[in-house]
Design an enzyme around this catalytic site. Structure first.
Site, PDB file in Angstrom:
ATOM      1  N   HIS A   1       0.858  -1.184   0.000  1.00 47.90           N
ATOM      2  CA  HIS A   1       0.000   0.000   0.000  1.00 47.90           C
ATOM      3  C   HIS A   1       0.895   1.234   0.000  1.00 47.90           C
ATOM      4  O   HIS A   1       2.134   1.122  -0.050  1.00 47.90           O
ATOM      5  CB  HIS A   1      -0.964  -0.036   1.189  1.00 47.90           C
TER       6      HIS A   1
ATOM      7  N   HIS B   1       4.029   1.435   2.301  1.00 46.97           N
ATOM      8  CA  HIS B   1       5.224   0.762   1.784  1.00 46.97           C
ATOM      9  C   HIS B   1       5.873   1.615   0.679  1.00 46.97           C
ATOM     10  O   HIS B   1       7.098   1.780   0.645  1.00 46.97           O
ATOM     11  CB  HIS B   1       4.860  -0.597   1.180  1.00 46.97           C
TER      12      HIS B   1
ATOM     13  N   GLY C   1       8.726   1.681   8.808  1.00 43.84           N
ATOM     14  CA  GLY C   1       7.650   2.641   9.044  1.00 43.84           C
ATOM     15  C   GLY C   1       7.397   2.883  10.518  1.00 43.84           C
ATOM     16  O   GLY C   1       7.379   1.934  11.317  1.00 43.84           O
TER      17      GLY C   1
ATOM     18  N   VAL D   1       1.777   6.590   7.017  1.00 48.29           N
ATOM     19  CA  VAL D   1       0.840   7.067   5.989  1.00 48.29           C
ATOM     20  C   VAL D   1      -0.567   6.639   6.404  1.00 48.29           C
ATOM     21  O   VAL D   1      -0.778   5.485   6.810  1.00 48.29           O
ATOM     22  CB  VAL D   1       1.209   6.493   4.612  1.00 48.29           C
TER      23      VAL D   1
ATOM     24  N   LEU E   1      -2.612   3.118   7.265  1.00 51.65           N
ATOM     25  CA  LEU E   1      -2.662   2.056   6.262  1.00 51.65           C
ATOM     26  C   LEU E   1      -2.001   0.807   6.827  1.00 51.65           C
ATOM     27  O   LEU E   1      -0.971   0.878   7.494  1.00 51.65           O
ATOM     28  CB  LEU E   1      -1.922   2.483   4.984  1.00 51.65           C
TER      29      LEU E   1
ATOM     30  N   ARG F   1      -3.438  -5.476   7.023  1.00 54.00           N
ATOM     31  CA  ARG F   1      -4.485  -6.154   7.788  1.00 54.00           C
ATOM     32  C   ARG F   1      -5.816  -5.397   7.778  1.00 54.00           C
ATOM     33  O   ARG F   1      -6.838  -5.957   8.168  1.00 54.00           O
ATOM     34  CB  ARG F   1      -4.034  -6.404   9.238  1.00 54.00           C
TER      35      ARG F   1
HETATM   36  P1  AMP Z   1       4.714  -4.974   6.610  1.00 54.17           P
HETATM   37  O1  AMP Z   1       4.564  -5.398   5.186  1.00 54.17           O
HETATM   38  O2  AMP Z   1       3.406  -4.731   7.298  1.00 54.17           O
HETATM   39  O3  AMP Z   1       5.687  -5.831   7.380  1.00 54.17           O
HETATM   40  O4  AMP Z   1       5.383  -3.530   6.558  1.00 54.17           O
HETATM   41  C1  AMP Z   1       6.603  -3.306   5.910  1.00 54.17           C
HETATM   42  C2  AMP Z   1       7.142  -1.966   6.303  1.00 54.17           C
HETATM   43  O5  AMP Z   1       6.219  -0.953   5.924  1.00 54.17           O
HETATM   44  C3  AMP Z   1       7.356  -1.860   7.809  1.00 54.17           C
HETATM   45  O6  AMP Z   1       8.549  -1.135   8.058  1.00 54.17           O
HETATM   46  C4  AMP Z   1       6.147  -1.078   8.233  1.00 54.17           C
HETATM   47  O7  AMP Z   1       6.363  -0.337   9.422  1.00 54.17           O
HETATM   48  C5  AMP Z   1       5.944  -0.163   7.067  1.00 54.17           C
HETATM   49  N1  AMP Z   1       4.575   0.320   7.044  1.00 54.17           N
HETATM   50  C6  AMP Z   1       3.444  -0.416   7.209  1.00 54.17           C
HETATM   51  N2  AMP Z   1       2.356   0.376   7.213  1.00 54.17           N
HETATM   52  C7  AMP Z   1       2.802   1.649   7.073  1.00 54.17           C
HETATM   53  C8  AMP Z   1       2.171   2.920   7.021  1.00 54.17           C
HETATM   54  N3  AMP Z   1       0.848   3.057   7.109  1.00 54.17           N
HETATM   55  N4  AMP Z   1       2.949   4.023   6.864  1.00 54.17           N
HETATM   56  C9  AMP Z   1       4.298   3.887   6.782  1.00 54.17           C
HETATM   57  N5  AMP Z   1       4.954   2.718   6.814  1.00 54.17           N
HETATM   58  C10 AMP Z   1       4.221   1.611   6.966  1.00 54.17           C
END
Ligand code: AMP
Length: 277
Positions: free
Chosen positions: A30, A33, A143, A172, A180, A183
């Site tokens: 999203h 990322h 993030g 974000v 975002l 999940r």
């Molecule tokens: P994930 O795929 O959920 O493991 O997230 C991958 C990376 O994207 C991690 O460093 C998260 O913290 C970051 N991330 C997930 N959601 C957001 C968001 N809404 N805003 C910024 N970074 C995010």
């Protein structure tokens, strides 16, 4: 954009880039990322993304099997973004037979999310250390949405002298404030509407802090009261903690990390804001 599946392919691809920014993800991408990807490209001149739903950071009762996946869409988005390479390993590539190492980063991994999800941060720290060793990025981008994960990764890198600069990107959000998250796709329309209460509660804390409130207990109570206006949410925890140690704060001297986890049916959402004087 190269799409790579083996460690050997990554080691070879890596040689083409003097500086490389890495964005580790579990896919189902999203705009959160993608904001990290853009920053990695801007700051490093080249960006790699890993897409790996890491089994060791899920406990048996969690959502590993139903974690949302859409690899064709993810690859299309990353291709459009101009990412240099994507590493999407099978679990066997990362955890071959006999794999038995686990990294325990200590106290910061045991509170908050770690208290509710006991194996989670050992799984995160171990896979991130492996991804750092495989990709050898100049910088790695995470993030703020996953605030405790940021603290754990910083601890890992500092304690093990891993030569990677950690950069944290802003959370974000949707227009209505919901952070975002992959999940969020689990939420029913009613739960999706109710889930805005997390950000509302954080904003109440931010406003009270700005007005001079420096008592951790009072800020936790204010956030809890705000969350309880949405009875369909079940509160796992509400925290006002030191941003580096994650110790719960009484009187707040400097910055504080306000965070929470709330369940809507089977879906657990987390969010946070750093309260800055
Ligand atoms: P994930 O795929 O959920 O493991 O997230 C991958 C990376 O994207 C991690 O460093 C998260 O913290 C970051 N991330 C997930 N959601 C957001 C968001 N809404 N805003 C910024 N970074 C995010």
């Amino acid at each position: 954009m190269q799409v790579l599946h083996t460690i050997a392919q990554v080691r070879e691809a890596r040689l083409a880039f003097p500086r490389l920014g890495l964005v580790p993800t579990m896919g189902f991408l999203h705009a959160g990322h993608l904001s990290l990807v853009e920053r990695a490209q801007r700051e490093c001149g080249a960006a790699a993304v890993t897409i790996f739903v890491n089994p060791t950071q899920f406990s048996p009762s969690e959502d590993l099997d139903r974690y949302p996946r859409d690899m064709p869409r993810d690859l299309r988005l990353l291709g459009q973004a101009g990412v240099d390479f994507v590493f999407t390993p099978q679990a066997m590539e990362i955890y071959p037979p006999g794999f038995d190492t686990s990294i325990d980063v200590g106290g910061v991994a045991r509170v908050l999310e770690g208290a509710v999800r006991p194996v989670h941060f050992a799984g995160v720290a171990t896979v991130v250390a492996k991804l750092f060793n495989i990709v050898q990025p100049t910088r790695a981008y995470f993030g703020q949405k996953d605030a405790q994960q940021c603290v754990v990764i910083r601890r890992l890198v500092r304690d093990l002298d891993i030569p990677v600069e950690i950069v944290i990107g802003e959370t974000v959000r949707e227009d209505d404030g919901l952070a975002l998250s992959s999940r969020n796709s689990y939420l029913t329309p009613e739960q999706r509407a109710a889930a805005t209460v997390l950000y509302r509660a954080l904003c109440v804390a931010r406003d009270e802090f700005a007005a001079g409130e420096r008592d951790g207990d009072r800020l936790r109570a204010i956030m809890t009261t705000a969350l309880l206006t949405e009875p369909s949410g079940q509160i796992d925890y509400v925290s006002v903690a030191h941003p580096d140690t994650l110790a719960e704060l009484g009187a707040i001297a400097g910055e504080a990390l306000a965070s929470m986890a709330v369940r809507f049916g089977p879906t657990r959402l987390i969010d946070n804001l750093i309260l800055r004087p």
